[in-house]
Design a protein around this motif. Structure first.
Motif, PDB file in Angstrom:
ATOM      1  N   MET A   1     -25.269 -14.064 -26.046  1.00 50.16           N
ATOM      2  CA  MET A   1     -24.457 -12.790 -26.189  1.00 50.16           C
ATOM      3  C   MET A   1     -25.307 -11.553 -25.989  1.00 50.16           C
ATOM      4  O   MET A   1     -24.755 -10.278 -25.609  1.00 50.16           O
ATOM      5  N   TYR A   2     -26.754 -11.656 -26.099  1.00 44.64           N
ATOM      6  CA  TYR A   2     -27.486 -10.662 -25.940  1.00 44.64           C
ATOM      7  C   TYR A   2     -28.093 -10.171 -24.451  1.00 44.64           C
ATOM      8  O   TYR A   2     -28.808  -9.286 -24.301  1.00 44.64           O
ATOM      9  N   PHE A   3     -27.863 -11.234 -23.400  1.00 45.67           N
ATOM     10  CA  PHE A   3     -28.283 -11.305 -22.447  1.00 45.67           C
ATOM     11  C   PHE A   3     -27.169 -10.261 -21.237  1.00 45.67           C
ATOM     12  O   PHE A   3     -26.240 -10.562 -21.555  1.00 45.67           O
ATOM     13  N   PHE A   4     -27.877  -9.599 -20.566  1.00 46.50           N
ATOM     14  CA  PHE A   4     -26.861  -8.862 -19.594  1.00 46.50           C
ATOM     15  C   PHE A   4     -27.429  -9.041 -18.288  1.00 46.50           C
ATOM     16  O   PHE A   4     -28.514  -9.312 -17.685  1.00 46.50           O
ATOM     17  N   SER A   5     -26.389  -9.778 -17.514  1.00 53.81           N
ATOM     18  CA  SER A   5     -26.269 -10.146 -15.894  1.00 53.81           C
ATOM     19  C   SER A   5     -26.558  -8.972 -15.102  1.00 53.81           C
ATOM     20  O   SER A   5     -26.296  -7.790 -15.358  1.00 53.81           O
ATOM     21  N   PRO A   6     -27.208  -9.206 -14.030  1.00 50.22           N
ATOM     22  CA  PRO A   6     -27.564  -8.365 -13.128  1.00 50.22           C
ATOM     23  C   PRO A   6     -26.357  -7.544 -12.488  1.00 50.22           C
ATOM     24  O   PRO A   6     -25.270  -8.375 -12.527  1.00 50.22           O
ATOM     25  N   GLU A   7     -26.338  -6.347 -11.835  1.00 57.18           N
ATOM     26  CA  GLU A   7     -25.170  -5.858 -11.030  1.00 57.18           C
ATOM     27  C   GLU A   7     -24.543  -6.988 -10.197  1.00 57.18           C
ATOM     28  O   GLU A   7     -23.184  -6.930 -10.073  1.00 57.18           O
ATOM     29  N   HIS A   8     -25.471  -7.700  -9.260  1.00 52.93           N
ATOM     30  CA  HIS A   8     -24.768  -8.396  -8.402  1.00 52.93           C
ATOM     31  C   HIS A   8     -25.537  -9.795  -8.738  1.00 52.93           C
ATOM     32  O   HIS A   8     -26.684 -10.179  -8.124  1.00 52.93           O
ATOM     33  N   PRO A   9     -25.007 -10.763  -9.624  1.00 51.10           N
ATOM     34  CA  PRO A   9     -25.474 -11.870  -9.814  1.00 51.10           C
ATOM     35  C   PRO A   9     -25.791 -12.641  -8.601  1.00 51.10           C
ATOM     36  O   PRO A   9     -24.664 -13.032  -7.950  1.00 51.10           O
ATOM     37  N   PRO A  10     -26.702 -13.340  -8.119  1.00 48.61           N
ATOM     38  CA  PRO A  10     -27.068 -13.967  -7.081  1.00 48.61           C
ATOM     39  C   PRO A  10     -26.146 -15.441  -7.087  1.00 48.61           C
ATOM     40  O   PRO A  10     -25.949 -15.898  -8.099  1.00 48.61           O
ATOM     41  N   LEU A  11     -25.708 -15.672  -5.728  1.00 47.93           N
ATOM     42  CA  LEU A  11     -24.868 -17.034  -5.416  1.00 47.93           C
ATOM     43  C   LEU A  11     -25.756 -18.217  -5.952  1.00 47.93           C
ATOM     44  O   LEU A  11     -26.931 -18.363  -5.556  1.00 47.93           O
ATOM     45  N   THR A  12     -25.209 -19.190  -6.429  1.00 44.70           N
ATOM     46  CA  THR A  12     -25.756 -20.593  -6.653  1.00 44.70           C
ATOM     47  C   THR A  12     -25.624 -21.071  -5.438  1.00 44.70           C
ATOM     48  O   THR A  12     -25.003 -20.570  -4.278  1.00 44.70           O
ATOM     49  N   GLU A  13     -26.386 -22.069  -5.013  1.00 44.65           N
ATOM     50  CA  GLU A  13     -26.476 -22.841  -3.970  1.00 44.65           C
ATOM     51  C   GLU A  13     -25.051 -23.418  -3.702  1.00 44.65           C
ATOM     52  O   GLU A  13     -24.738 -23.420  -2.350  1.00 44.65           O
ATOM     53  N   ASP A  14     -24.472 -24.142  -4.401  1.00 41.97           N
ATOM     54  CA  ASP A  14     -23.022 -24.568  -4.045  1.00 41.97           C
ATOM     55  C   ASP A  14     -22.322 -23.655  -4.025  1.00 41.97           C
ATOM     56  O   ASP A  14     -20.976 -23.617  -2.923  1.00 41.97           O
ATOM     57  N   ALA A  15     -22.193 -22.480  -4.603  1.00 41.08           N
ATOM     58  CA  ALA A  15     -21.121 -21.347  -4.259  1.00 41.08           C
ATOM     59  C   ALA A  15     -21.502 -20.881  -2.620  1.00 41.08           C
ATOM     60  O   ALA A  15     -20.581 -20.408  -2.084  1.00 41.08           O
ATOM     61  N   GLN A  16     -22.643 -20.683  -2.506  1.00 43.50           N
ATOM     62  CA  GLN A  16     -23.067 -20.309  -0.963  1.00 43.50           C
ATOM     63  C   GLN A  16     -22.541 -21.256  -0.061  1.00 43.50           C
ATOM     64  O   GLN A  16     -22.273 -20.803   0.993  1.00 43.50           O
ATOM     65  N   ARG A  17     -22.710 -22.469  -0.245  1.00 45.48           N
ATOM     66  CA  ARG A  17     -22.189 -23.531   0.498  1.00 45.48           C
ATOM     67  C   ARG A  17     -20.578 -23.502   0.808  1.00 45.48           C
ATOM     68  O   ARG A  17     -20.029 -23.691   1.919  1.00 45.48           O
ATOM     69  N   ALA A  18     -20.094 -23.125  -0.310  1.00 49.16           N
ATOM     70  CA  ALA A  18     -18.651 -23.081  -0.207  1.00 49.16           C
ATOM     71  C   ALA A  18     -18.152 -21.994   0.573  1.00 49.16           C
ATOM     72  O   ALA A  18     -17.468 -21.943   1.486  1.00 49.16           O
ATOM     73  N   ILE A  19     -18.702 -20.828   0.502  1.00 47.42           N
ATOM     74  CA  ILE A  19     -18.565 -19.687   1.309  1.00 47.42           C
ATOM     75  C   ILE A  19     -18.824 -19.923   2.846  1.00 47.42           C
ATOM     76  O   ILE A  19     -18.147 -19.648   3.596  1.00 47.42           O
ATOM     77  N   ASN A  20     -20.045 -20.588   3.019  1.00 47.60           N
ATOM     78  CA  ASN A  20     -20.504 -21.217   4.723  1.00 47.60           C
ATOM     79  C   ASN A  20     -19.344 -21.927   5.097  1.00 47.60           C
ATOM     80  O   ASN A  20     -18.923 -22.020   6.216  1.00 47.60           O
ATOM     81  N   TRP A  21     -18.615 -22.905   4.233  1.00 50.60           N
ATOM     82  CA  TRP A  21     -17.741 -23.888   4.505  1.00 50.60           C
ATOM     83  C   TRP A  21     -16.669 -23.040   5.110  1.00 50.60           C
ATOM     84  O   TRP A  21     -16.030 -23.383   6.078  1.00 50.60           O
TER      85      TRP A  21
END
Length: 236
Positions: free
Chosen positions: A156-176
């Motif tokens: 709960m104390y962690f703050f994500s970056p403004e643009h969290p990078p894509l995971t490999e499977d998310a990138q493959r989904a976009i490429n598909w």
């Protein structure tokens, strides 16, 4: 004979009248704005107006910024010979991706995965894919519950970056999604339906597992593909 004593009173009595003006002592200052020390209220030196400030404990909270992207990140830009022939993403797909990044940050994840892409589609909510999901019982609440079961909760104390990078499977989904649009050869835009089907194509990804857990199936995927591939289809 008893002696008699007579008490003679003065003929006039002078009473002192108290002054109508009183001066504040050092222990009781006058109620002027400069004596109000509430951290929410501040008095100015030039006048007696008071202004309401943000509470100190709220000023430390980190706000979540939202940046709208103009396209989705594709790992294989060389797959298209000319930028003029490159298929463009629909504005609903771009908004869904932006919502996915925001959902990943709200979950306090370090990356944007297929589960966040799925949440982004549902959060945008106006595309054919989002309406199709809701019609088949896939809701934001159910997806959130399954994400918590599958991936757990982040620190709960962690703050994500403004643009969290894509995971490999998310990138493959976009490429598909891009590849399927190129194979169709029918022109037009890459829609949210392509993105959702791309998530479904990644069978080992959290997004696919969550969809399956809430009742989405191959038959649903084929039906959505049939609806979105009709001639003259517009994602609205």
């Amino acid at each position: 004979m008893a002696a008699r004593f007579v008490l003679k009173l003065p003929s006039t009595i002078q009473l002192s009248q108290p002054s109508c003006t009183t001066r504040p002592t050092s222990s009781s200052p006058s109620l002027q704005p400069q004596y109000l020390h509430n951290p929410w209220l501040v008095g100015t030196k030039n006048n007696n107006t008071l202004s309401l400030l943000k509470p100190p404990h709220l000023s430390k909270r980190r706000s979540i910024a939202l940046t709208i992207s103009s396209s989705l990140p594709t790992a294989k830009p060389d797959s298209v010979a000319s930028t003029e022939k490159a298929p463009k993403w629909s504005w609903r797909a771009i908004k869904s991706f932006t919502m996915a990044e925001l959902e990943a940050r709200k979950l306090k994840y370090t990356t944007t995965g297929t589960e966040a892409l799925l949440l982004g589609i549902l959060t945008e909510g106006t595309s054919l894919a989002a309406k199709f999901l809701r019609a088949n019982g896939v809701t934001i609440l159910k997806v959130r519950e399954e994400i918590a079961k599958l991936l757990g909760k982040s620190n709960m104390y962690f703050f994500s970056p403004e643009h969290p990078p894509l995971t490999e499977d998310a990138q493959r989904a976009i490429n598909w999604a891009v590849d399927q649009k190129l194979k169709s050869g029918d022109g037009g835009e890459i829609t949210v339906s392509h993105l959702l089907l791309g998530i479904w194509s990644e069978v080992d990804s959290p997004g696919h597992k969550i969809l399956a857990a809430v009742g989405f199936s191959d038959e649903n995927a084929k039906e959505l593909e049939s609806l979105s591939s009709k001639p003259g289809f517009v994602d609205e």
